[in-house]
Design a protein around this motif. Structure first.
Motif, PDB file in Angstrom:
ATOM      1  N   LEU A 155      19.211  34.950   2.791  1.00 35.07           N
ATOM      2  CA  LEU A 155      18.648  33.862   3.580  1.00 35.07           C
ATOM      3  C   LEU A 155      17.344  33.361   2.958  1.00 35.07           C
ATOM      4  N   ALA A 156      16.476  34.285   2.561  1.00 36.53           N
ATOM      5  CA  ALA A 156      15.215  33.890   1.926  1.00 36.53           C
ATOM      6  C   ALA A 156      15.481  33.181   0.598  1.00 36.53           C
ATOM      7  N   GLU A 157      16.479  33.646  -0.139  1.00 42.36           N
ATOM      8  CA  GLU A 157      16.837  33.004  -1.404  1.00 42.36           C
ATOM      9  C   GLU A 157      17.350  31.589  -1.170  1.00 42.36           C
ATOM     10  N   THR A 158      18.158  31.411  -0.143  1.00 48.18           N
ATOM     11  CA  THR A 158      18.683  30.087   0.182  1.00 48.18           C
ATOM     12  C   THR A 158      17.568  29.147   0.624  1.00 48.18           C
ATOM     13  N   ILE A 159      16.646  29.667   1.427  1.00 45.53           N
ATOM     14  CA  ILE A 159      15.508  28.846   1.861  1.00 45.53           C
ATOM     15  C   ILE A 159      14.660  28.448   0.665  1.00 45.53           C
ATOM     16  N   ALA A 160      14.408  29.392  -0.240  1.00 46.05           N
ATOM     17  CA  ALA A 160      13.597  29.099  -1.425  1.00 46.05           C
ATOM     18  C   ALA A 160      14.284  28.042  -2.293  1.00 46.05           C
ATOM     19  N   ASN A 161      15.582  28.159  -2.488  1.00 42.40           N
ATOM     20  CA  ASN A 161      16.301  27.153  -3.272  1.00 42.40           C
ATOM     21  C   ASN A 161      16.231  25.780  -2.610  1.00 42.40           C
ATOM     22  N   GLY A 162      16.411  25.739  -1.305  1.00 36.48           N
ATOM     23  CA  GLY A 162      16.339  24.467  -0.590  1.00 36.48           C
ATOM     24  C   GLY A 162      14.965  23.832  -0.670  1.00 36.48           C
ATOM     25  N   VAL A 163      13.925  24.659  -0.574  1.00 37.36           N
ATOM     26  CA  VAL A 163      12.555  24.143  -0.643  1.00 37.36           C
ATOM     27  C   VAL A 163      12.255  23.616  -2.052  1.00 37.36           C
ATOM     28  N   LEU A 164      12.720  24.318  -3.078  1.00 38.59           N
ATOM     29  CA  LEU A 164      12.499  23.843  -4.447  1.00 38.59           C
ATOM     30  C   LEU A 164      13.258  22.544  -4.710  1.00 38.59           C
ATOM     31  N   ILE A 165      14.462  22.436  -4.189  1.00 38.02           N
ATOM     32  CA  ILE A 165      15.216  21.191  -4.333  1.00 38.02           C
ATOM     33  C   ILE A 165      14.518  20.053  -3.582  1.00 38.02           C
ATOM     34  N   LEU A 166      13.986  20.353  -2.395  1.00 32.79           N
ATOM     35  CA  LEU A 166      13.244  19.343  -1.638  1.00 32.79           C
ATOM     36  C   LEU A 166      12.021  18.871  -2.419  1.00 32.79           C
ATOM     37  N   ALA A 167      11.287  19.800  -3.033  1.00 35.53           N
ATOM     38  CA  ALA A 167      10.100  19.420  -3.806  1.00 35.53           C
ATOM     39  C   ALA A 167      10.489  18.570  -5.007  1.00 35.53           C
ATOM     40  N   GLY A 168      11.525  18.964  -5.723  1.00 40.67           N
ATOM     41  CA  GLY A 168      11.970  18.180  -6.875  1.00 40.67           C
ATOM     42  C   GLY A 168      12.459  16.800  -6.478  1.00 40.67           C
ATOM     43  N   SER A 169      13.188  16.735  -5.379  1.00 38.97           N
ATOM     44  CA  SER A 169      13.679  15.433  -4.897  1.00 38.97           C
ATOM     45  C   SER A 169      12.525  14.538  -4.457  1.00 38.97           C
ATOM     46  N   THR A 170      11.516  15.126  -3.842  1.00 40.08           N
ATOM     47  CA  THR A 170      10.357  14.356  -3.398  1.00 40.08           C
ATOM     48  C   THR A 170       9.607  13.774  -4.591  1.00 40.08           C
ATOM     49  N   ILE A 171       9.393  14.591  -5.612  1.00 36.37           N
ATOM     50  CA  ILE A 171       8.695  14.111  -6.806  1.00 36.37           C
ATOM     51  C   ILE A 171       9.514  13.031  -7.500  1.00 36.37           C
ATOM     52  N   GLY A 172      10.808  13.246  -7.653  1.00 39.99           N
ATOM     53  CA  GLY A 172      11.657  12.240  -8.284  1.00 39.99           C
ATOM     54  C   GLY A 172      11.685  10.938  -7.512  1.00 39.99           C
ATOM     55  N   SER A 173      11.771  11.024  -6.198  1.00 42.77           N
ATOM     56  CA  SER A 173      11.785   9.817  -5.377  1.00 42.77           C
ATOM     57  C   SER A 173      10.457   9.079  -5.460  1.00 42.77           C
ATOM     58  N   SER A 176       0.828  -1.198   0.000  1.00 42.04           N
ATOM     59  CA  SER A 176       0.000   0.000   0.000  1.00 42.04           C
ATOM     60  C   SER A 176       0.867   1.254   0.000  1.00 42.04           C
ATOM     61  N   TRP A 177       0.502   2.180  -0.849  1.00 44.86           N
ATOM     62  CA  TRP A 177       1.225   3.446  -0.928  1.00 44.86           C
ATOM     63  C   TRP A 177       0.475   4.554  -0.181  1.00 44.86           C
ATOM     64  N   ARG A 178      -0.530   4.198   0.585  1.00 41.07           N
ATOM     65  CA  ARG A 178      -1.351   5.210   1.242  1.00 41.07           C
ATOM     66  C   ARG A 178      -0.542   6.097   2.188  1.00 41.07           C
ATOM     67  N   ILE A 179       0.276   5.507   3.041  1.00 41.77           N
ATOM     68  CA  ILE A 179       1.058   6.289   4.008  1.00 41.77           C
ATOM     69  C   ILE A 179       2.150   7.068   3.297  1.00 41.77           C
ATOM     70  N   ARG A 180       2.805   6.424   2.339  1.00 41.43           N
ATOM     71  CA  ARG A 180       3.851   7.122   1.585  1.00 41.43           C
ATOM     72  C   ARG A 180       3.276   8.312   0.831  1.00 41.43           C
ATOM     73  N   ARG A 181       2.109   8.117   0.235  1.00 39.96           N
ATOM     74  CA  ARG A 181       1.476   9.197  -0.514  1.00 39.96           C
ATOM     75  C   ARG A 181       1.121  10.367   0.403  1.00 39.96           C
ATOM     76  N   ARG A 182       0.671  10.077   1.622  1.00 42.52           N
ATOM     77  CA  ARG A 182       0.349  11.149   2.581  1.00 42.52           C
ATOM     78  C   ARG A 182       1.592  11.953   2.953  1.00 42.52           C
TER      79      ARG A 182
END
Length: 101
Positions: A36-54, A5-11
């Protein structure tokens, strides 16, 4: 064997992507224009891309492992391909052995 089941992973993935979207919206509307805001934004975008790829490649990997563990049905047959070297037809003449003449 049933697929896991992917239910928990999907959540978890949806929650991560919502967090990333919320951070980007917050930084866009209320954030100061600082490094600092630019660094946070870059980190968040990388996190989103990594999450989708994973998520995508993890699903493919998981499906491949499940299919590898599944035993074939006794009523099905497995086809194998073999390469057969083509034989020259009788009408064809072999090439000359010496091209110099």
């Amino acid at each position: 064997m049933e697929k896991p089941s992917w239910r928990i992973r999907r959540r978890i993935i949806i929650a991560t992507l919502l967090f990333c979207a919320g951070e980007i919206i917050y930084l866009t509307l209320f954030g100061d224009d600082t490094s600092l805001a630019e660094t946070i934004a870059n980190g968040v975008l990388i996190l989103a891309g990594s999450t989708i790829g994973s998520y995508v490649f993890g699903a493919v990997w998981d499906d491949r492992n499940v299919m590898a563990m599944r035993k074939p049905d006794p009523g099905t047959t497995t086809l194998t391909a073999t390469y057969v070297e083509p034989q020259p037809s009788p009408q064809q003449t072999p090439p000359p052995k010496d091209f110099a003449g």
